[in-house]
Design a protein around this motif. Structure first.
Motif, PDB file in Angstrom:
ATOM      1  N   LYS A 233     -26.069 -11.608   6.708  1.00 43.31           N
ATOM      2  CA  LYS A 233     -26.149 -11.538   5.244  1.00 43.31           C
ATOM      3  C   LYS A 233     -27.158 -10.478   4.807  1.00 43.31           C
ATOM      4  N   GLU A 234     -28.269 -10.421   5.527  1.00 42.93           N
ATOM      5  CA  GLU A 234     -29.282  -9.419   5.225  1.00 42.93           C
ATOM      6  C   GLU A 234     -28.752  -8.012   5.483  1.00 42.93           C
ATOM      7  N   ILE A 235     -28.067  -7.853   6.609  1.00 43.79           N
ATOM      8  CA  ILE A 235     -27.484  -6.554   6.950  1.00 43.79           C
ATOM      9  C   ILE A 235     -26.426  -6.154   5.925  1.00 43.79           C
ATOM     10  N   GLN A 236     -25.574  -7.121   5.555  1.00 47.39           N
ATOM     11  CA  GLN A 236     -24.519  -6.866   4.575  1.00 47.39           C
ATOM     12  C   GLN A 236     -25.102  -6.464   3.220  1.00 47.39           C
ATOM     13  N   LYS A 237     -26.208  -7.098   2.852  1.00 48.35           N
ATOM     14  CA  LYS A 237     -26.846  -6.787   1.570  1.00 48.35           C
ATOM     15  C   LYS A 237     -27.255  -5.322   1.514  1.00 48.35           C
ATOM     16  N   TRP A 238     -27.910  -4.852   2.586  1.00 50.65           N
ATOM     17  CA  TRP A 238     -28.381  -3.471   2.580  1.00 50.65           C
ATOM     18  C   TRP A 238     -27.234  -2.476   2.729  1.00 50.65           C
ATOM     19  N   LEU A 239     -26.208  -2.841   3.472  1.00 50.87           N
ATOM     20  CA  LEU A 239     -25.036  -1.970   3.563  1.00 50.87           C
ATOM     21  C   LEU A 239     -24.386  -1.778   2.201  1.00 50.87           C
ATOM     22  N   THR A 240     -24.324  -2.847   1.438  1.00 55.08           N
ATOM     23  CA  THR A 240     -23.727  -2.781   0.104  1.00 55.08           C
ATOM     24  C   THR A 240     -24.563  -1.908  -0.833  1.00 55.08           C
TER      25      THR A 240
END
Length: 291
Positions: A233-240
């Motif tokens: 979720k943390e990785i996805q947040k920054w990718l977005t």
């Protein structure tokens, strides 16, 4: 944003020459605009309502400009060059304000009669201001400036000057170099280099600002560094967040420059050992690119 600001305030791209020096530095020649502006103002009646913003803001104090060196009135100050440099201070203030309003970035600027002295002046405007250096103050600044701090003297040339003509004095200033006679410089260096040094330590720089506004950047980059994590979720947040930033910047670039990227590259760093497993202490680091 800088080009848009210049075009808006100066009235067209033919009024300036912009040279990119690095990713965060550029030189700007607005000689044509400043002198044209001064002529236009002098041609108007004293009570004209059409006087420009530049004329009403020619004093450095009106745009918080630091005056490098002696700020007192000199006979040389009563010149067209002084008025042109003050006009340039106003242009610099316009650019810095537009960059802040549009991007939220601070800028520092140096204003002077040539590239070398403008770069030296810029250090007095940091981190978020501007400074003007008038020619009558060149010798004052040179007496205070370490040779290695001057454009073109930071590397091999500066080292050779210190060793060959300044007795190895590492903290030697440009003012000290100015005391070395030209024949001595020509004895140790070529005619071109010797004359270049002789002029430079007196604030003379004949190098012109070269047009590079047509050289567009070849890539648009966004990145984020954060502590290694397995939290998707943390990785996805920054990718977005990064993806949205790239899309926004690509859209603006497409409007300005009529082009669209053909390739998107995602680079990320991960931790692994020689057997392909993630170590508990995170001591091994590798990088992977995906297109």
């Amino acid at each position: 944003v800088v080009l848009e600001s210049l075009t808006k305030h100066l009235g067209g791209k033919d009024q300036f020459i912009l040279e990119r020096a690095s990713i965060d530095e550029f030189y700007l020649d607005i000689t044509k605009y400043c002198y044209r502006n001064l002529l236009d103002n002098k041609a108007r009646p004293a009570n004209s309502d059409q006087q420009t913003n530049t004329e009403t803001n020619t004093s450095p104090q009106n745009h918080n400009t630091v005056v490098v060196g002696d700020a007192s009135i000199h006979k040389e100050d009563q010149s067209t060059l002084k008025d042109a440099l003050n006009c340039a201070c106003q242009v610099s203030d316009w650019i810095r304000s537009d960059v802040w309003d549009n991007l939220g970035f601070t800028m520092s600027a140096g204003i002077s009669a040539n590239k070398m002295m403008a770069k030296l002046a810029a250090s007095y405007g940091k981190p978020n201001g501007q400074a003007v250096l008038h020619p009558h103050n060149f010798d004052i600044l040179m007496k205070m400036t370490n040779i290695r701090k001057v454009r073109h003297f930071g590397g091999k040339l500066g080292k050779q000057v210190i060793q060959k003509v300044l007795n190895g004095k590492e903290d030697a200033t440009m003012g000290e170099l100015a005391q070395v006679p030209l024949p001595v410089l020509l004895h140790h260096f070529s005619s071109e280099t010797g004359h270049f040094m002789f002029n430079s330590c007196r604030g003379v720089d004949m190098e012109e600002v070269k047009e590079t506004t047509g050289a567009l950047v070849k890539s648009i980059t966004a990145f984020k560094s954060f502590t290694a994590t397995a939290n998707m979720k943390e990785i996805q947040k920054w990718l977005t967040i990064i993806a949205n930033e790239i899309v926004t910047r690509v859209a603006k670039d497409m409007v300005r420059n009529k082009r669209y990227p053909k390739t998107c590259t995602l680079s990320y760093t991960y931790y692994t050992t020689s057997d392909g497993k993630r170590p508990q202490d995170g001591s091994h680091r590798s990088q992977r690119n995906t297109r």
